[in-house]
Motif scaffolding. Structure first.
Motif, PDB file in Angstrom:
ATOM      1  N   LEU A   5      -9.342  -9.454  31.213  1.00  0.00           N
ATOM      2  CA  LEU A   5      -8.271 -10.330  30.745  1.00  0.00           C
ATOM      3  C   LEU A   5      -7.497  -9.712  29.582  1.00  0.00           C
ATOM      4  CD1 LEU A   5     -10.087 -13.797  30.941  1.00  0.00           C
ATOM      5  CD2 LEU A   5      -8.472 -12.799  32.572  1.00  0.00           C
ATOM      6  N   SER A   6      -8.162  -8.943  28.748  1.00  0.00           N
ATOM      7  CA  SER A   6      -7.470  -8.274  27.642  1.00  0.00           C
ATOM      8  C   SER A   6      -6.477  -7.232  28.159  1.00  0.00           C
ATOM      9  CB  SER A   6      -8.492  -7.603  26.714  1.00  0.00           C
ATOM     10  OG  SER A   6      -9.351  -8.556  26.126  1.00  0.00           O
ATOM     11  N   LEU A   7      -6.897  -6.456  29.155  1.00  0.00           N
ATOM     12  CA  LEU A   7      -5.981  -5.478  29.752  1.00  0.00           C
ATOM     13  C   LEU A   7      -4.808  -6.172  30.438  1.00  0.00           C
ATOM     14  CD1 LEU A   7      -8.542  -2.936  31.298  1.00  0.00           C
ATOM     15  CD2 LEU A   7      -7.013  -2.521  29.359  1.00  0.00           C
TER      16      LEU A   7
ATOM     17  N   LEU B 103      -2.401  -7.281  27.747  1.00  0.00           N
ATOM     18  CA  LEU B 103      -1.678  -6.119  27.237  1.00  0.00           C
ATOM     19  C   LEU B 103      -0.563  -5.716  28.192  1.00  0.00           C
ATOM     20  CD1 LEU B 103      -1.607  -3.964  24.971  1.00  0.00           C
ATOM     21  CD2 LEU B 103      -3.168  -2.585  26.371  1.00  0.00           C
ATOM     22  N   LEU B 104      -0.828  -5.803  29.472  1.00  0.00           N
ATOM     23  CA  LEU B 104       0.174  -5.468  30.479  1.00  0.00           C
ATOM     24  C   LEU B 104       1.348  -6.445  30.422  1.00  0.00           C
ATOM     25  CD1 LEU B 104       0.941  -3.626  32.824  1.00  0.00           C
ATOM     26  CD2 LEU B 104      -0.375  -5.098  34.346  1.00  0.00           C
ATOM     27  N   VAL B 105       1.070  -7.726  30.192  1.00  0.00           N
ATOM     28  CA  VAL B 105       2.136  -8.723  30.053  1.00  0.00           C
ATOM     29  C   VAL B 105       3.056  -8.343  28.888  1.00  0.00           C
ATOM     30  CG1 VAL B 105       2.652 -11.129  29.480  1.00  0.00           C
ATOM     31  CG2 VAL B 105       0.811 -10.606  31.076  1.00  0.00           C
ATOM     32  N   VAL B 106       2.470  -7.920  27.778  1.00  0.00           N
ATOM     33  CA  VAL B 106       3.259  -7.525  26.601  1.00  0.00           C
ATOM     34  C   VAL B 106       4.173  -6.351  26.934  1.00  0.00           C
ATOM     35  CG1 VAL B 106       3.126  -6.570  24.262  1.00  0.00           C
ATOM     36  CG2 VAL B 106       1.562  -8.392  24.957  1.00  0.00           C
TER      37      VAL B 106
ATOM     38  N   GLY C 287      -0.866  -9.610  39.527  1.00  0.00           N
ATOM     39  CA  GLY C 287      -0.928  -8.789  40.727  1.00  0.00           C
ATOM     40  C   GLY C 287      -1.405  -7.383  40.451  1.00  0.00           C
ATOM     41  N   THR C 288      -1.037  -6.833  39.293  1.00  0.00           N
ATOM     42  CA  THR C 288      -1.464  -5.479  38.928  1.00  0.00           C
ATOM     43  C   THR C 288      -2.932  -5.460  38.554  1.00  0.00           C
ATOM     44  OG1 THR C 288       0.766  -5.013  38.115  1.00  0.00           O
ATOM     45  CG2 THR C 288      -0.979  -3.515  37.422  1.00  0.00           C
ATOM     46  N   ALA C 289      -3.360  -6.432  37.742  1.00  0.00           N
ATOM     47  CA  ALA C 289      -4.758  -6.486  37.307  1.00  0.00           C
ATOM     48  C   ALA C 289      -5.695  -6.678  38.492  1.00  0.00           C
ATOM     49  CB  ALA C 289      -4.943  -7.607  36.292  1.00  0.00           C
ATOM     50  N   GLY C 290      -5.299  -7.534  39.414  1.00  0.00           N
ATOM     51  CA  GLY C 290      -6.124  -7.757  40.600  1.00  0.00           C
ATOM     52  C   GLY C 290      -5.866  -6.769  41.707  1.00  0.00           C
TER      53      GLY C 290
ATOM     54  N   LEU D 129     -16.379   1.316  32.850  1.00  0.00           N
ATOM     55  CA  LEU D 129     -16.131   2.505  32.029  1.00  0.00           C
ATOM     56  C   LEU D 129     -15.364   2.173  30.753  1.00  0.00           C
ATOM     57  CD1 LEU D 129     -15.196   5.101  34.810  1.00  0.00           C
ATOM     58  CD2 LEU D 129     -17.405   4.746  33.703  1.00  0.00           C
ATOM     59  N   TYR D 130     -14.539   1.133  30.798  1.00  0.00           N
ATOM     60  CA  TYR D 130     -13.773   0.769  29.598  1.00  0.00           C
ATOM     61  C   TYR D 130     -14.677   0.192  28.509  1.00  0.00           C
ATOM     62  CZ  TYR D 130      -9.861   1.513  32.730  1.00  0.00           C
ATOM     63  OH  TYR D 130      -8.977   2.075  33.616  1.00  0.00           O
TER      64      TYR D 130
END
Length: 486
Positions: free
Chosen positions: A189-191, A194-197, A215-218, A254-255
């Motif tokens: 959810l944090s990534l 960040l993508l929304v920003v 759509g990108t995160a999923g 990995l993150y």
């Protein structure tokens, strides 16, 4: 099979699902949509809530469950959530049949992104939001989300995570499974936030930024525009989403090592190195072919090649160019990328990079042993020795994977809508591997799946769910032996 604990956990999931359905209802209220739309969302919320009350109120005394229970629960829940989640799409009249609505939400939850909508820009805001939000839900998994909310998950709960998390193996980051689920969802959810920003910095409207970030995160690919990402005509947005899709194609675990100051461990991971190598080789080959094709400027060609390959390898399905019109060599590269997919433990679909790597290394080992029959050639992956049982499991999965693809291709070939063998093959690769757009003109970036017969669309929907859950849960769900008490 412990039916009581199976019913209880399923009831809890339906309870969480009813809460998630409140979000599109809120969007419908914000945009002042017709009362019919809000009634449709309330109907789905009510159905989920009733199932929760019937199944999930009282915890049974025997809370033990095993792999069979986890697999059956996972498959049944994904099928039923696709049906319940698609109900508002049909009740609002925006989708002509229950099968179409089921297909659309199955595509959303499995992060496929294949659509039966002729023009998504005619859909209501609440439906657009829900389609994209299902990508975010399905990317990491609803059952894993429930585990993250459960403070005292039992040790048996690992069977749920194994059934739902994509990849050959599931590994806990910390001792408690619920803590592992919280960490993974926190990173996820944090990534996404960040993508929304970054998208807002590119002057994308907030609603659009949220939907495309989901759509990108999923790695799903549903867009709010008929022309997908190409509608924005923004190189900045294309680069942001292209890189974002690759970020979510790597193993989310990995993150965690990056967060705790052990970033080297990320690049020591053999699957991640294979992923970078596969992307690099395919990107170089695709770019050279497209530069030779010479329809656009070099900078546009490089950007389109990077974005399209990121989209297909990550099994997202966003588009900036109609790659169905690209040269045959370029389309074949994209077909390879569809089959490979992302890393295990990511939100991407496909066969998975680790399985491809082990299969290739096993082939070379067989070649060496054929030349030197007395030679002992050990096989290692990511520092671990691959024993006979692990390899047999991999070959078994490969066999059933190819068999499912061949059966689905035969079914699609029987459909009157199918015009070429390329359409049939790419349709199955795009749905079973959770990619979205195919390569033929009918199901490519500018097409959709609406023309298929309802039976074909239903079977492709089940195929999408089977592909997302790595086949076994769906097969075991429909096996008669599964339901025997002993």
């Amino acid at each position: 099979m412990n039916h009581s604990i199976t019913r209880f956990i399923m009831g809890r999931v339906y309870g969480v699902f009813s809460l998630l359905l409140l979000l599109p209802l809120g969007v419908s209220l914000i945009y002042q949509e017709p009362l019919l739309n809000q009634g449709a969302w309330l109907a789905a919320i009510g159905l989920s809530a009733v199932l929760f009350l019937l199944l999930g109120r009282k915890e049974p005394s025997n809370s033990d469950f095993y792999a069979r229970e986890g697999l059956v629960m996972c498959a049944f829940l994904w099928l039923s959530m696709s049906l319940i989640g698609g109900l508002p799409l049909y009740l609002t009249g925006q989708y002509p049949s229950v099968v179409d609505a089921f297909f659309e939400i199955a595509s959303g939850l499995t992060t496929t992104g294949a659509s039966v909508s002729h023009n998504v820009e005619l859909l209501s805001h609440s439906v657009l939001f829900w389609r994209s939000f299902t990508h975010l839900i399905g990317g990491m998994g609803v059952l894993v989300f429930v585990l993250a909310l459960t403070p005292h998950a039992s040790s048996s709960s690992v069977q749920i995570a194994k059934a739902e998390m994509p990849g050959p193996a599931f590994g806990k980051l910390v001792a408690k499974l619920s803590d592992t689920a919280r960490i993974l969802y926190g990173i996820y959810l944090s990534l996404t936030a960040l993508l929304v920003v970054f998208l807002l910095l590119g002057k994308m409207p907030l609603f659009d930024a949220l939907c495309h970030a989901f759509g990108t995160a999923g790695t799903g690919g549903f867009s709010v525009k008929a022309a997908s990402i190409g509608a924005y005509h923004s190189p900045y947005i294309e680069w942001v989403l292209g890189i974002g899709m690759l970020v979510f194609t790597a193993n989310i675990n990995l993150y965690y090592f990056v967060l705790i100051g052990r970033a080297k461990k990320m690049f020591q991971n053999e699957e991640f190195r294979w992923f970078l190598g596969i992307f690099g080789v395919l990107f170089a080959a695709l770019t050279l072919c497209q530069l030779g094709f010479g329809e656009t400027s070099p900078s546009t060609t490089i950007r389109d090649s990077f974005f399209s390959l990121s989209s297909v390898l990550s099994t997202t399905g966003f588009c900036t160019a109609d790659f169905a019109r690209w040269p045959l060599f370029s389309r074949f590269i994209l077909l390879i990328a569809m089959a490979v997919g992302g890393c295990g433990g990511s939100t991407a679909g496909g066969f998975k990079v680790s399985r491809v790597a082990i299969t290739v290394k096993s082939a070379f080992r067989t070649l060496k042993q054929t030349r030197h029959p007395r030679r002992v050639v050990p096989l290692h992956f990511d520092g671990d020795a691959m024993d006979g049982a692990s390899l047999r499991k991999l070959y078994g999965y490969l066999a059933i994977y190819l068999l499912c693809i061949m059966v689905l291709i035969l079914i699609v070939c029987l459909d009157p809508f199918t015009d070429t063998i390329e359409t049939a093959i790419s349709t199955v690769f795009a749905t079973f591997n959770n990619v979205g757009p195919g390569l033929g003109s009918l199901v490519g970036p500018t097409g959709n799946y609406a023309g298929f017969h309802s039976v074909t669309k239903f079977l492709l929907s089940v195929g999408m769910i089977a592909g997302r859950l790595e086949i076994w849960p769906v097969l075991i769900l429909f096996s008669p032996r599964t339901w025997k008490k002993h």
